[in-house]
Write a protein that holds these residues in place. Structure first.
Motif, PDB file in Angstrom:
ATOM      1  N   GLY A 120       0.683  -1.219   0.039  1.00 28.14           N
ATOM      2  CA  GLY A 120       0.112   0.087  -0.086  1.00 28.14           C
ATOM      3  C   GLY A 120       0.953   1.349  -0.058  1.00 28.14           C
ATOM      4  O   GLY A 120       2.144   1.050  -0.002  1.00 28.14           O
ATOM      5  N   VAL A 121       0.230   2.211   0.242  1.00 29.95           N
ATOM      6  CA  VAL A 121       1.041   3.723   0.285  1.00 29.95           C
ATOM      7  C   VAL A 121       0.460   4.599   1.419  1.00 29.95           C
ATOM      8  O   VAL A 121      -0.662   4.219   1.715  1.00 29.95           O
ATOM      9  N   GLY A 130     -11.471   8.688   2.066  1.00 34.88           N
ATOM     10  CA  GLY A 130     -12.335   7.764   2.785  1.00 34.88           C
ATOM     11  C   GLY A 130     -13.381   7.478   1.705  1.00 34.88           C
ATOM     12  O   GLY A 130     -13.649   6.198   1.450  1.00 34.88           O
ATOM     13  N   ASP A 131     -13.748   8.424   1.001  1.00 31.68           N
ATOM     14  CA  ASP A 131     -14.644   8.047  -0.182  1.00 31.68           C
ATOM     15  C   ASP A 131     -14.126   7.140  -1.143  1.00 31.68           C
ATOM     16  O   ASP A 131     -14.917   6.400  -1.679  1.00 31.68           O
ATOM     17  N   ALA A 132     -13.074   7.429  -1.372  1.00 26.80           N
ATOM     18  CA  ALA A 132     -12.203   6.311  -2.466  1.00 26.80           C
ATOM     19  C   ALA A 132     -12.076   5.105  -2.019  1.00 26.80           C
ATOM     20  O   ALA A 132     -12.300   3.992  -2.766  1.00 26.80           O
ATOM     21  N   GLY A 133     -11.753   5.004  -0.606  1.00 25.00           N
ATOM     22  CA  GLY A 133     -11.706   3.664  -0.030  1.00 25.00           C
ATOM     23  C   GLY A 133     -13.001   2.711  -0.053  1.00 25.00           C
ATOM     24  O   GLY A 133     -13.127   1.733  -0.479  1.00 25.00           O
ATOM     25  N   SER A 146     -13.905   1.617  -3.538  1.00 30.68           N
ATOM     26  CA  SER A 146     -12.938   0.600  -3.954  1.00 30.68           C
ATOM     27  C   SER A 146     -12.903  -0.585  -3.248  1.00 30.68           C
ATOM     28  O   SER A 146     -12.680  -1.599  -3.451  1.00 30.68           O
ATOM     29  N   GLY A 147     -13.898  -0.502  -2.000  1.00 30.70           N
ATOM     30  CA  GLY A 147     -13.688  -1.514  -1.262  1.00 30.70           C
ATOM     31  C   GLY A 147     -12.528  -1.869  -0.247  1.00 30.70           C
ATOM     32  O   GLY A 147     -11.937  -2.886   0.076  1.00 30.70           O
ATOM     33  N   LYS A 148     -11.684  -0.905  -0.380  1.00 31.62           N
ATOM     34  CA  LYS A 148     -10.181  -0.977   0.312  1.00 31.62           C
ATOM     35  C   LYS A 148     -10.102  -0.385   1.565  1.00 31.62           C
ATOM     36  O   LYS A 148     -10.601   1.027   1.596  1.00 31.62           O
ATOM     37  N   PRO A 149      -9.294  -0.635   2.306  1.00 25.89           N
ATOM     38  CA  PRO A 149      -9.287   0.111   3.846  1.00 25.89           C
ATOM     39  C   PRO A 149      -8.277   1.384   3.453  1.00 25.89           C
ATOM     40  O   PRO A 149      -7.414   1.321   2.934  1.00 25.89           O
ATOM     41  N   VAL A 190      -5.084   5.613  -7.432  1.00 23.35           N
ATOM     42  CA  VAL A 190      -4.167   4.921  -6.482  1.00 23.35           C
ATOM     43  C   VAL A 190      -4.674   3.580  -5.808  1.00 23.35           C
ATOM     44  O   VAL A 190      -4.270   2.739  -5.985  1.00 23.35           O
ATOM     45  N   LEU A 191      -6.126   3.635  -5.605  1.00 23.10           N
ATOM     46  CA  LEU A 191      -6.559   2.396  -5.060  1.00 23.10           C
ATOM     47  C   LEU A 191      -7.018   1.606  -6.078  1.00 23.10           C
ATOM     48  O   LEU A 191      -7.521   0.325  -5.720  1.00 23.10           O
ATOM     49  N   GLU A 192      -6.834   1.813  -7.451  1.00 22.33           N
ATOM     50  CA  GLU A 192      -6.964   0.692  -8.430  1.00 22.33           C
ATOM     51  C   GLU A 192      -5.687  -0.233  -8.318  1.00 22.33           C
ATOM     52  O   GLU A 192      -5.783  -1.652  -8.780  1.00 22.33           O
TER      53      GLU A 192
END
Length: 547
Positions: A407-408, A469-472, A475-478, A422-424
């Motif tokens: 992760g980053v 937070g919205d991007a997480g 994407s279903g990622k933490p 990024v979360l892709e």
């Protein structure tokens, strides 16, 4: 009368004020009459005596206090200071004046650096006071004694005075100076007592025996209160202590929504203490300790030993390790030898690691080896990532070497703006609120003159966190937080409302944050977050988000 500063924790306390004694009078700037050799000898004896006293007191105090007192002892034994003092004596100063001027010069240098180093200036001033007191043959100013509980008020608190404070008597700390990383703030978090730091000149109005109510949740000190007000505050204090000392459970909101509470650690030796305080894993393991005191990068084998020790302490638990974050305030000659006018905006974090990819590959290889030898759930993240391209580079390298969860860190505002991209690629994002605040507000966190901008409650910072937070969520990622913001109980609630899934903090803050989360449902946390986002200043956002 109400004074405001920076609240530490969310506890409340009340009682009479006891002030720290005023510092020793400044030594007279007069020509010495004794010979230089005897004055230099006297100064060296006093420096050595104070250093030894600090070390002995550190052994007695133990824990974090020992580390701080040992650092003060090193100040007393600094050869550069001793040399400076000797030069001043040879130039005609008395031993007392030479000590005063030499320490003041070093103190001014630290204050000019601002941030963490600036807040260590008070520690240096305390050492000077003790050396001068030893030269005079008088006791150094210390913590007042009292048979009854009290609120301790001071300009700032030195480690030697606070290390052995009796916290059955000292209910709260109030300081004129200092910030969220000052020794007073660190001590308050470690001891789980309320503190208001950075109150300013108004603190001078708090005289001995004045009744006050200290409310860390609202960052206020209220003076001139009645006995009934004090009694009501003490009832609230008892309720707060009961909640803070409740049995350790996993982090969750009132409605059962899970919020794992993790620990920020700087070495494997800190693991046991974090586990005892209820850490459900590690949200930030800083690897710099392996690199900072070395002229060359540690070998794969040397790193593997340390990482394995850490992971073995958390079988089956998540452990998030940050790749080497060097540059700016943590320069390493073997990573970047070039002089930079503004290193905070230079080759730092992932940028420096890409230039010296062999160092990054060695570190990731050591982590893979430790991962494969233990049962911990290892996550690895890159610092100071700016966009999707840098994310692709780091994640690709991690996958090539066999790391399971790359992760980053979100510390640069640009990453928040392209969080969906990024979360892709990344499996998770962890928000470093200290640097995210610095870069959002264009205020160097190491520069004391812009220290007031270092507030993660600022709505601009909160809005960037919401984007992450919205991007997480999409994407279903933490998306976690591992900066100091997570240790603020009221802000922790707001962060969860903004979409943050895990909180990582100094272990001492776990109990208060755990108790705070249990007071709200997810809908209530979201409502607080929405109110905070509408604030126009950090102070207004804090007020709106704490109600």
């Amino acid at each position: 009368m109400e004074l405001t500063g920076i609240g530490v924790g969310r506890g409340i306390a009340a009682g009479p004020v006891k002030r720290m004694p005023e510092p020793l009078a400044e030594p007279a700037d007069i020509e010495r009459t004794a010979d230089a050799e005897s004055e230099i000898a006297a100064a060296n004896v006093s420096l050595a005596a104070v250093g030894e006293w600090l070390r002995e007191r550190g052994v007695k105090a133990g824990g974090e206090a020992k580390d701080v007192l040992d650092a003060q002892a090193l100040m007393a034994g600094d050869p550069a200071l001793a040399k400076d003092i000797a030069k001043r004596i040879e130039a005609g100063k008395t031993a007392e004046r030479a000590v005063f001027d030499a320490f003041a010069s070093f103190q001014k240098m630290l204050e000019g650096m601002g941030g963490y180093m600036g807040e260590r200036a008070a520690d240096l001033a305390d050492v000077a006071q003790r050396v001068i007191a030893h030269l005079r043959g008088v006791p150094a100013p210390g913590v007042p004694e009292s048979d009854e509980p009290f609120i301790l008020v001071a300009h700032d608190l030195a480690p030697a005075d606070t290390a052995l404070l009796d916290f059955t008597k000292v209910f709260a700390l109030v300081t004129r100076d200092g910030g969220p990383t000052s020794h007073t703030a660190i001590l308050a978090r470690a001891k789980s007592i309320p503190a208001i730091v950075g109150v300013g000149a108004g603190a001078e109005s708090l005289t001995d025996d004045t009744l006050v109510v200290v409310n860390a949740a609202t960052s206020t000190v209220t003076a001139g209160v009645s006995a009934a007000d004090v009694e009501a505050a003490l009832v609230k204090r008892a309720e707060w202590l009961e909640a803070s000392n409740a049995p350790i459970t996993d982090g969750a909101l009132k409605d059962g929504h899970k919020v794992p509470l993790l620990a920020n650690l700087g070495s494997p030796k800190e693991a046991a203490g974090a586990i005892a305080l209820g850490a459900e894993g590690v949200g930030l393991f800083r690897t710099e300790f392996l690199f900072l005191d070395s002229a060359t990068a540690p070998t794969v084998a040397e790193q593997e030993v340390q990482y394995t020790e850490l992971l073995e302490a958390f079988p089956g638990k998540k452990v998030v390790v940050r790749a080497l974050d060097a540059g700016a305030d943590k320069p390493l000659s073997f990573l970047n030898e070039a002089h930079e006018e503004n290193p905070a905006l230079g080759l730092r974090g992932i940028r420096a690691l890409r230039v010296k990819e062999n160092i990054l590959r060695d570190q990731l290889t050591a982590l893979v080896n430790a991962q494969n030898k233990t049962e911990a759930d290892l996550w690895v993240m890159a610092p100071m990532v700016a966009d999707a391209e840098e994310t692709d580079y780091f994640v690709g390298l991690c996958r090539e070497l066999g790391l399971r969860v790359p992760g980053v860190m979100a510390e640069v505002p640009s990453l928040a703006l392209v969080a969906d991209q990024v979360l892709e690629t990344a499996d998770f994002v962890s928000i470093g609120t200290n640097d995210l605040t610095q870069y959002t507000m264009a205020a160097d966190r190491m520069l004391g003159t812009v220290g007031s901008y270092q507030d993660p409650w600022h709505p601009a910072v909160l809005r960037l966190i919401k984007q992450l937070g919205d991007a997480g969520i999409a994407s279903g990622k933490p998306v976690g937080v591992c900066g100091e913001a997570a240790a603020d109980p009221n802000l922790a609630i707001v962060l969860v409302g903004l979409g943050v899934t895990t909180l990582s903090m100094t272990p001492a803050a776990l109990a208060e944050v755990r108790a705070a989360l249990l007071t709200v449902t997810l809908d209530e946390a979201k409502a607080r977050a929405a109110r905070a986002l509408n604030g126009r200043t950090a102070a207004e956002a804090r007020k709106l988000g704490s109600e």
